[in-house]
Design a protein around this motif. Structure first.
Motif, short mmCIF file in Angstrom:
data_model
loop_
_atom_site.label_atom_id
_atom_site.label_comp_id
_atom_site.label_asym_id
_atom_site.label_seq_id
_atom_site.Cartn_x
_atom_site.Cartn_y
_atom_site.Cartn_z
N ASN A 193 0.83 -1.20 0.00
CA ASN A 193 0.00 0.00 0.00
C ASN A 193 0.87 1.25 0.00
N SER A 194 0.29 2.33 -0.46
CA SER A 194 0.99 3.62 -0.39
C SER A 194 1.01 4.09 1.06
N ILE A 195 1.95 4.99 1.36
CA ILE A 195 2.01 5.57 2.70
C ILE A 195 0.70 6.27 3.03
N LYS A 196 0.10 6.94 2.05
CA LYS A 196 -1.17 7.63 2.30
C LYS A 196 -2.25 6.63 2.70
N ALA A 197 -2.32 5.49 2.02
CA ALA A 197 -3.33 4.47 2.37
C ALA A 197 -3.09 3.92 3.77
N ILE A 198 -1.83 3.72 4.13
CA ILE A 198 -1.49 3.23 5.48
C ILE A 198 -1.90 4.28 6.51
N ARG A 199 -1.60 5.53 6.24
CA ARG A 199 -1.96 6.61 7.17
C ARG A 199 -3.47 6.73 7.32
N GLU A 200 -4.20 6.53 6.23
CA GLU A 200 -5.67 6.57 6.32
C GLU A 200 -6.19 5.45 7.21
N GLN A 201 -5.56 4.27 7.12
CA GLN A 201 -5.95 3.17 8.01
C GLN A 201 -5.68 3.52 9.47
#
Length: 190
Positions: free
Chosen positions: A98-106
């Protein structure tokens, strides 16, 4: 779910799971990640992880984002912001693409609050920050301190004297606490 069973809860319907290290031949190990996944099959109301260190961080975030509100995990870091960075790293260790943005959203979707406990210079442990995870702003997770420890001095024995002081910010999750039957006076945040 712990490395070594240390948490003693007095409530009914609590199941404690403890990891099993590998035998001499390197077999039969049961990791925290294995135990966490098995615990979810028991349909728990909440899951407590004694310490998140690796790939189980991904499983924990996914569980918290899919109906296991009120779950809790401990982790080691120097600050609430550092804990967010460590979680990102642990999720990447799980092998996700996953992208860092997707991880941060989680992370932002799963975690409401970070409570930081620190060992102070006098050897005592105190909660020094209660920080809300407010969500995302662009590609960054927004954190807001709700309470911060203010040291007032030392007592006659050299122990630190102080207390948690409100920053004056009422957390966004306040209404959810009240709706859950957890009354907290609004004056606490002034």
């Amino acid at each position: 779910v712990e490395d070594a069973a240390e948490i003693q809860l007095a409530q009914e319907h609590v199941i404690s799971l403890e990891l099993r290290p590998s035998e001499i031949k390197g077999k039969r190990a049961v990791s925290i990640r294995d135990l966490f996944k098995k615990s979810l099959r028991m349909r728990p109301d909440r899951v407590i992880i004694g310490e998140v260190r690796g790939g189980e961080a991904l499983d924990m975030l996914q569980a918290m984002n899919s109906g296991h509100d009120g779950s809790l995990a401990a982790g080691h870091s120097y600050s609430p912001r550092d804990m967010i960075s460590r979680l990102e790293t642990m999720v990447l260790l799980a092998g996700v693409n996953n992208s860092i943005k997707a991880i941060r959203e989680q992370i932002a979707g799963a975690i409401d609050v970070i409570i930081q406990q620190t060992r102070l210079m006098d050897g005592t442990r105190k909660i020094i920050n209660i920080t809300e995870v407010q969500g995302m702003e662009g590609e960054n997770i927004v954190l807001q301190d709700i309470f911060s420890f203010k040291q007032k001095g030392l007592n006659s024995e050299g122990k630190i004297i102080g207390q948690l002081i409100s920053t004056g910010v009422r957390p966004k999750f306040y209404d959810r606490l009240e709706a859950s039957g957890i009354p907290i006076p609004a004056s606490l945040f002034k």
